[in-house]
Design an enzyme around this catalytic site. Structure first.
Site, mmCIF file in Angstrom:
data_model
loop_
_atom_site.group_PDB
_atom_site.id
_atom_site.type_symbol
_atom_site.label_atom_id
_atom_site.label_comp_id
_atom_site.label_asym_id
_atom_site.label_seq_id
_atom_site.Cartn_x
_atom_site.Cartn_y
_atom_site.Cartn_z
ATOM 1 N N GLY A 1 0.836 -1.193 0.000
ATOM 2 C CA GLY A 1 0.000 0.000 0.000
ATOM 3 C C GLY A 1 0.878 1.253 0.000
ATOM 4 O O GLY A 1 1.480 1.572 -1.018
ATOM 5 N N ASP B 1 9.300 -4.604 -13.447
ATOM 6 C CA ASP B 1 8.435 -3.954 -12.456
ATOM 7 C C ASP B 1 8.255 -2.493 -12.844
ATOM 8 O O ASP B 1 9.222 -1.735 -12.929
ATOM 9 C CB ASP B 1 9.083 -4.078 -11.074
ATOM 10 C CG ASP B 1 8.163 -3.674 -9.941
ATOM 11 O OD1 ASP B 1 7.349 -2.756 -10.130
ATOM 12 O OD2 ASP B 1 8.303 -4.256 -8.848
ATOM 13 N N SER C 1 6.690 -4.538 -1.905
ATOM 14 C CA SER C 1 6.323 -3.178 -2.247
ATOM 15 C C SER C 1 6.438 -2.309 -0.995
ATOM 16 O O SER C 1 7.504 -2.282 -0.372
ATOM 17 C CB SER C 1 4.918 -3.165 -2.864
ATOM 18 O OG SER C 1 4.653 -1.951 -3.495
ATOM 19 N N TRP C 2 5.373 -1.601 -0.585
ATOM 20 C CA TRP C 2 5.448 -0.858 0.676
ATOM 21 C C TRP C 2 5.772 -1.799 1.841
ATOM 22 O O TRP C 2 6.417 -1.403 2.816
ATOM 23 C CB TRP C 2 4.133 -0.121 0.952
ATOM 24 C CG TRP C 2 3.998 0.314 2.372
ATOM 25 C CD1 TRP C 2 3.205 -0.234 3.330
ATOM 26 C CD2 TRP C 2 4.714 1.380 3.014
ATOM 27 N NE1 TRP C 2 3.366 0.421 4.530
ATOM 28 C CE2 TRP C 2 4.292 1.420 4.359
ATOM 29 C CE3 TRP C 2 5.672 2.299 2.579
ATOM 30 C CZ2 TRP C 2 4.790 2.346 5.275
ATOM 31 C CZ3 TRP C 2 6.171 3.220 3.488
ATOM 32 C CH2 TRP C 2 5.733 3.248 4.822
ATOM 33 N N HIS D 1 5.500 -6.441 -11.102
ATOM 34 C CA HIS D 1 5.495 -6.127 -9.666
ATOM 35 C C HIS D 1 4.738 -7.139 -8.818
ATOM 36 O O HIS D 1 5.100 -7.382 -7.672
ATOM 37 C CB HIS D 1 4.872 -4.744 -9.478
ATOM 38 C CG HIS D 1 4.888 -4.239 -8.075
ATOM 39 N ND1 HIS D 1 6.060 -3.899 -7.415
ATOM 40 C CD2 HIS D 1 3.877 -4.014 -7.186
ATOM 41 C CE1 HIS D 1 5.777 -3.476 -6.199
ATOM 42 N NE2 HIS D 1 4.466 -3.549 -6.031
#
Length: 329
Positions: free
Chosen positions: A50, A273, A117-118, A301
């Site tokens: 996120g 990505d 990711s986050w 990704h």
């Protein structure tokens, strides 16, 4: 090493949580946390992306359910954590200490950190602040929230590859404000005009979704733009991005690698990505030569792209062998 003759590994079968928790972490925030797999297994914390996106059932399936105790929290304001979309007392450092609160509440001496990711950002921040509580890291789609990364996604870079989607993304922002698209979005997403905020949230989260896999996934687009989640998720995401992840320097997470170089780590990165370009994973691996870097050909990704899933499953299986002895208390 995976050879061409080896079949790609797939997700473990679907499972349901064996326990769920509501944990009060102060400031009016209550976190939703679920546990799945083997209650006596190797503890692993799943750090979702996120920020603001929350959990999905598929996230339980990256771990052998007979060998792992899988702990899956939803971060402040995300998913079923309340209040949804709340920005007060919501920074990276609040989230870091939330993970510690969860670990202590659940009686976990130390755990494997798994995040993409986050989730890779927050996983690194947590490990660097609490290295004694981490047994290892599996990180995917590396994001360090540096200015160059933010500009690539939201200002000047990715639009060269996604021109038609870029036009949809910037459409809610007047031409006079497009020299700082992030700030313009942030003003609207956190403003009083709910109609404008919702319009911006739809455009923002569509942009996130179409760049989160090698080819756009209609299911992901539908999930990220769903009526009941799109505005809270976009508000939190904009809040973190505009504030540079609340880091004190552009290189804070790279500079902190020395605190965790002794920990076993695997970095998994899709070669193509779009939202987290491979140079970021490369920069991290150069600062952390002990970490094992897998650059996955033909992948973007998403953790659900076959080559990425394969490497994630192989990694959790390797760590299950490595960590089969309980960590000391």
């Amino acid at each position: 090493m995976t050879t061409a003759a080896e079949p790609l590994r797939e997700l473990y079968p679907a499972i349901e949580p064996y326990a769920t928790h509501r944990i009060d972490v102060g400031g009016g925030h209550r976190l939703y946390v679920e546990e799945a797999g083997n209650p006596a297994g190797i503890p692993v914390v799943f750090v979702h992306g996120g920020p603001g996106s929350g959990l999905a059932p598929v996230m339980r399936r990256f771990f052998d359910p007979g060998r792992y105790r899988v702990i899956l929290p939803e971060q402040r304001g995300a998913g079923r954590s309340t209040p949804r979309g709340e920005l007060r007392d919501n920074t990276t450092w609040h989230l870091v200490e939330d993970l510690e609160s969860i670990r202590e509440r659940l009686g976990v001496p130390a755990w494997l950190v798994f995040g993409g990711s986050w989730g890779s950002t927050l996983g690194l921040a947590y490990a660097q602040n609490h290295p004694a509580r981490v047994t290892g890291l599996i990180l995917r789609g590396i994001y360090l929230v540096r200015r160059s990364e933010r500009d690539w996604i939201y200002q000047s870079g990715l639009h060269h590859l996604q021109p038609e989607e870029w036009e949809r993304f910037i459409d809610p922002i007047p031409a006079a404000e497009r020299d700082d698209i992030l700030a313009a979005y942030h003003r609207r997403l956190t403003g009083e005009d709910l109609e404008a905020a919702r319009r911006c949230a739809d455009a923002w989260m569509r942009w996130e979704a179409v760049n989160s896999s090698l080819t756009p996934d209609p299911g992901l687009i539908a999930t990220l733009t769903a009526d009941d989640t799109v505005l809270p998720a976009a508000r939190i995401l904009a809040h973190y991005v505009v504030n540079g992840g609340f880091f004190t320097s552009e290189t804070q997470l790279l500079d902190g690698v020395d605190r965790i170089r002794h920990l076993p780590a695997t970095i998994i990165q899709g070669r193509y990505d779009l939202c987290c370009p491979p140079v970021t994973a490369w920069d991290l691996a150069r600062r952390w030569p002990e970490a094992l870097l897998h650059m996955v050909a033909g992948a973007g990704h998403s953790s659900l792209e076959p080559g990425i899933t394969d490497q994630l499953i192989r990694s959790t299986d390797r760590f299950a062998d490595l960590l089969r002895e309980p960590a000391p208390t």
